[in-house]
Design a protein around this motif. Structure first.
Motif, PDB file in Angstrom:
ATOM      1  N   ASP A 117      -5.538  -1.868   1.620  1.00 22.06           N
ATOM      2  CA  ASP A 117      -4.539  -2.193   0.595  1.00 22.06           C
ATOM      3  C   ASP A 117      -5.068  -3.413  -0.134  1.00 22.06           C
ATOM      4  N   GLY A 120      -3.319  -4.906  -5.640  1.00 22.82           N
ATOM      5  CA  GLY A 120      -1.901  -5.283  -5.656  1.00 22.82           C
ATOM      6  C   GLY A 120      -1.357  -5.882  -6.934  1.00 22.82           C
ATOM      7  N   PRO A 121      -1.809  -5.417  -8.117  1.00 22.08           N
ATOM      8  CA  PRO A 121      -1.271  -6.019  -9.343  1.00 22.08           C
ATOM      9  C   PRO A 121       0.155  -5.544  -9.594  1.00 22.08           C
ATOM     10  N   ASN A 122       0.853  -6.284 -10.434  1.00 17.07           N
ATOM     11  CA  ASN A 122       2.199  -5.897 -10.812  1.00 17.07           C
ATOM     12  C   ASN A 122       2.172  -5.288 -12.204  1.00 17.07           C
ATOM     13  N   HIS A 157      -1.597  -0.211  -4.311  1.00 20.91           N
ATOM     14  CA  HIS A 157      -0.247  -0.681  -4.028  1.00 20.91           C
ATOM     15  C   HIS A 157       0.340  -1.507  -5.187  1.00 20.91           C
ATOM     16  N   GLY A 159       2.699  -3.192  -7.833  1.00 16.10           N
ATOM     17  CA  GLY A 159       4.046  -3.757  -7.841  1.00 16.10           C
ATOM     18  C   GLY A 159       4.803  -3.150  -9.014  1.00 16.10           C
ATOM     19  N   GLU A 252       4.894   0.424  -5.084  1.00 20.28           N
ATOM     20  CA  GLU A 252       6.076   0.131  -4.272  1.00 20.28           C
ATOM     21  C   GLU A 252       7.151   1.193  -4.526  1.00 20.28           C
ATOM     22  N   TYR A 307      10.853  -7.092  -0.826  1.00 29.91           N
ATOM     23  CA  TYR A 307       9.396  -6.879  -0.751  1.00 29.91           C
ATOM     24  C   TYR A 307       8.959  -6.428   0.653  1.00 29.91           C
ATOM     25  N   ASP A 311       7.077  -2.870   2.044  1.00 31.57           N
ATOM     26  CA  ASP A 311       5.843  -2.815   2.834  1.00 31.57           C
ATOM     27  C   ASP A 311       6.040  -2.015   4.122  1.00 31.57           C
ATOM     28  N   TYR A 329      -4.911  -5.337   4.913  1.00 35.86           N
ATOM     29  CA  TYR A 329      -4.271  -5.884   3.718  1.00 35.86           C
ATOM     30  C   TYR A 329      -5.116  -7.024   3.184  1.00 35.86           C
ATOM     31  N   VAL A 331      -5.030  -9.520   0.911  1.00 36.46           N
ATOM     32  CA  VAL A 331      -4.016 -10.203   0.103  1.00 36.46           C
ATOM     33  C   VAL A 331      -4.134 -11.713   0.348  1.00 36.46           C
ATOM     34  N   GLN A 335       0.195 -15.366   1.625  1.00 36.19           N
ATOM     35  CA  GLN A 335       1.209 -14.391   2.043  1.00 36.19           C
ATOM     36  C   GLN A 335       1.178 -14.144   3.553  1.00 36.19           C
ATOM     37  N   HIS A 338       4.562 -13.564   5.202  1.00 36.72           N
ATOM     38  CA  HIS A 338       5.076 -12.235   4.835  1.00 36.72           C
ATOM     39  C   HIS A 338       4.481 -11.170   5.762  1.00 36.72           C
ATOM     40  N   PHE A 339       3.153 -11.203   5.939  1.00 37.95           N
ATOM     41  CA  PHE A 339       2.538 -10.161   6.763  1.00 37.95           C
ATOM     42  C   PHE A 339       2.868 -10.336   8.241  1.00 37.95           C
TER      43      PHE A 339
HETATM   44  N1  ARG Z   1       2.164  -7.184  -5.758  1.00 38.34           N
HETATM   45  C1  ARG Z   1       2.099  -8.205  -4.759  1.00 38.34           C
HETATM   46  C2  ARG Z   1       2.068  -9.586  -5.406  1.00 38.34           C
HETATM   47  O1  ARG Z   1       1.826  -9.694  -6.589  1.00 38.34           O
HETATM   48  C3  ARG Z   1       0.894  -8.072  -3.888  1.00 38.34           C
HETATM   49  C4  ARG Z   1       0.874  -6.826  -3.054  1.00 38.34           C
HETATM   50  C5  ARG Z   1       0.027  -6.970  -1.846  1.00 38.34           C
HETATM   51  N2  ARG Z   1       0.088  -5.824  -0.954  1.00 38.34           N
HETATM   52  C6  ARG Z   1       1.095  -5.571  -0.156  1.00 38.34           C
HETATM   53  N3  ARG Z   1       1.079  -4.474   0.577  1.00 38.34           N
HETATM   54  N4  ARG Z   1       2.119  -6.392  -0.010  1.00 38.34           N
HETATM   55  O2  ARG Z   1       2.279 -10.562  -4.712  1.00 38.34           O
END
Ligand code: ARG
Length: 569
Positions: A117, A120-122, A157, A159, A252, A307, A311, A329, A331, A335, A338-339
């Protein structure tokens, strides 16, 4: 596997057994290591010192006994100091090992499946410098795992769900202007996000639109599909410049149905409880967590899904339907909490099963001032701008280069692109994943020093050498004749080791550092062994064959980190 080291280890162990010392050996003892004095020998063994205590013997005496029992033509042994055993490999042994190197991907019989993964762009936000590392590191780790023989799938993945989508929809509806291009789309979210913090009514509308979107409202879905497509196109374009490709373009949003299902499940099974209006899983109640781990928020007080829950639902799909044995991941390290929460929740609720979950975090890209890279106005630097400035700088260099002057403009632009991308990628990957680094394009694009262009330059040098020589070396025998060709052959034998260490550490910097060292050793060899004028045909062919093997190592590396080695530069 490094055949040289393994063979030495095995033969030394045979000698240790022949001496009757086998019982004193324990599995944590290192039998051989790289020599501290590479000018004298390639490997050394400090095992005599390690055994002295339990055998109640003088280490020198032990070393003597071992050395007397070594029976091989592959290397010679000598003793130094208190009982160091020096191991010097024979030329024939090194040559036969290097002749067998193939630089081809491993084949595993029942390969495990890894989902990576990364990216991870939005949606509706252009890529910025924060997406650089995830894309570069993720792509490289994916290809490294493939080289090791795993079945690997990369998932971007996206966003593409939650309140940001509602904010955009509310704005579009209000203005009546449906965005047709990224230039029209991208300003919408930042403005809406800012406004929602001051304008309660607008926030309420955005929340309403979010809910409608998530419940399948046709108008909202159409708007959303349209701007998502614009954004994805833009993201694809930027990532293609970096040679980053995904097998899966899931987002997502794809987890939506599973989110709803799992929320019900967690309620039914009693994992969640009410807390300050929200529904949470209280992680500190479980033994794997300490008391200060914040609760995992399943559903917020306003009913919005968080969020973490997307996940969990995504992971559920990856494990139950996609049958992942591992999920990585890639990332930002920031974060990590979060993980930690997601992984704990996955364990507690039983979703995780035997799947291994790893958060492969990374550090930040810093500006020349040592602070996180930002524009003058404090915004994130756009990834496209960053790539463009590298392309411009590389183009200037290529235009000025004597060796490529006569090439066509398109050929020069292609080379400039290879140079720029190798510069950016190499500079990122030479650092351990978790450390920050300073983004210094001038330094990265230099043809000298620890840079991507230096690697390209060295590989291109080999390509033109092989072109010029134009000799088939398929059946050529490798003969080693001096320190330089010997050093190159030894280094080539360490390639698989570098791959294995990089894979085990999930650290491409180990492989990148190795490749840099290989390039410097090759360039030494190239200066010391005058290949083209060499009269001894056997030697000349051997050198060409070594050069070709070196090129294969570079090409394998280039295929892992996805850079292109041009024909000339
Ligand atoms: N879109 C998320 C962000 O901008 C990152 C995603 C990372 N991957 C995940 N499975 N949470 O922070």
């Amino acid at each position: 596997m490094n055949i040289l080291k393994n063979t030495v280890e095995k033969l030394l162990l045979d000698a240790i057994n022949a001496c009757g010392y086998a019982d004193a050996i324990s599995s944590n003892m290192q039998i051989v290591k790289k020599s501290d004095r590479p000018d004298l020998s390639e490997y050394q063994s400090n095992i005599a010192m390690a055994l002295a205590k339990s055998l109640h013997k003088n280490p020198r005496e032990i070393a003597n006994a071992i050395v007397q029992n070594v029976d091989t033509k592959d290397f010679t042994v000598s003793i130094d100091g208190p009982g160091f055993i020096n191991i010097k490999l024979s030329n024939e042994f090194i040559a036969s090992a290097v002749a067998n190197l193939s630089f081809t991907p491993n084949i595993l019989e029942n390969p495990q499946k890894i989902i990576v993964d990364y990216g991870g762009p939005n949606v509706a936000k252009s890529l910025h410098v924060g997406h650089l590392r995830s894309s570069i590191i993720g792509e490289s780790l994916k290809n490294l795992a493939r080289y090791k023989g795993y079945t690997v799938v990369g998932d971007i993945h996206l966003g593409d769900w939650g309140l940001p989508m509602g904010l955009i929809i509310a704005s579009i509806k209000e203005s009546g202007k449906v965005p047709q291009t990224v230039a029209e789309l991208n300003p919408i979210y930042p403005m809406a996000s800012k406004r929602s913090k001051e304008d309660e009514a607008f926030m309420a509308t955005a929340q309403e639109e979010t809910k409608k979107l998530q419940n399948g409202d046709a108008e909202n879905r159409t708007l959303w599909n349209n701007f998502k497509a614009i954004s994805v196109n833009d993201i694809k374009h930027t990532l293609s410049l970096l040679n980053v490709e995904f097998e899966l373009w899931n987002g997502e949003s794809d987890a939506n149905d599973d989110v709803n299902f799992l929320v019900e499940e967690f309620r039914k099974k009693g994992f969640s409880k009410h807390s300050e209006g929200a529904e949470v899983i209280d992680l500190k109640d479980y033994p794997m967590n300490n008391a200060d781990v914040p609760p995992f928020i399943m559903v917020k007080s306003n009913g919005a899904v968080m969020y973490g829950m997307t996940d969990i639902a995504t992971l559920y799909d990856r494990i139950t339907r996609q049958k992942a044995d591992m999920v990585w991941y890639v990332v930002d390290s920031r974060q990590s909490l979060h993980f930690h929460q997601v992984f704990s929740t996955a364990k507690i609720t039983g979703i995780k099963g035997n799947t291994e979950l790893e958060h492969l975090g990374f550090g930040s890209v810093l500006g020349l001032d040592g602070k996180p890279l930002k524009t003058r106005s404090g915004d994130n630097v756009s990834l496209m701008e960053l790539i463009n400035s590298a392309l411009d700088m590389a183009q200037k260099k290529v235009n000025e280069n004597e060796k490529t002057k006569q090439l066509s403009d398109t050929a020069k632009t292609d080379i400039a692109r290879d140079v720029a991308i190798s510069a950016i990628k190499f500079a990122d990957l030479i650092n351990p994943r978790t450390t920050d680094y300073i983004f210094n394009l001038d330094k990265f694009i230099s043809f000298e020093g620890k840079t991507g262009p230096y690697i390209l330059y060295t590989a291109v040098r080999i390509k033109s050498l092989l072109r010029e020589a134009n000799i088939d070396t398929t059946d050529a025998k490798i003969v080693l004749s001096n320190q330089s060709d010997r050093a190159l052959a030894i280094k080539l034998n360490e390639f698989d080791d570098a791959i294995d260490r990089a894979f085990d550490a999930r650290g491409i910097h180990i492989l990148t550092q190795y490749i840099y060292e290989l390039a410097t050793i090759f360039n030494d060899f190239y200066h010391n062994c005058k290949i083209m004028p060499e009269k001894d045909v056997v030697l000349k062919k051997s050198w060409l064959k070594l050069s070709k093997k070196t090129l294969s190592a570079f090409e394998t590396f280039a295929n892992i980190i996805k850079i292109n080695i041009p024909e000339r530069m």
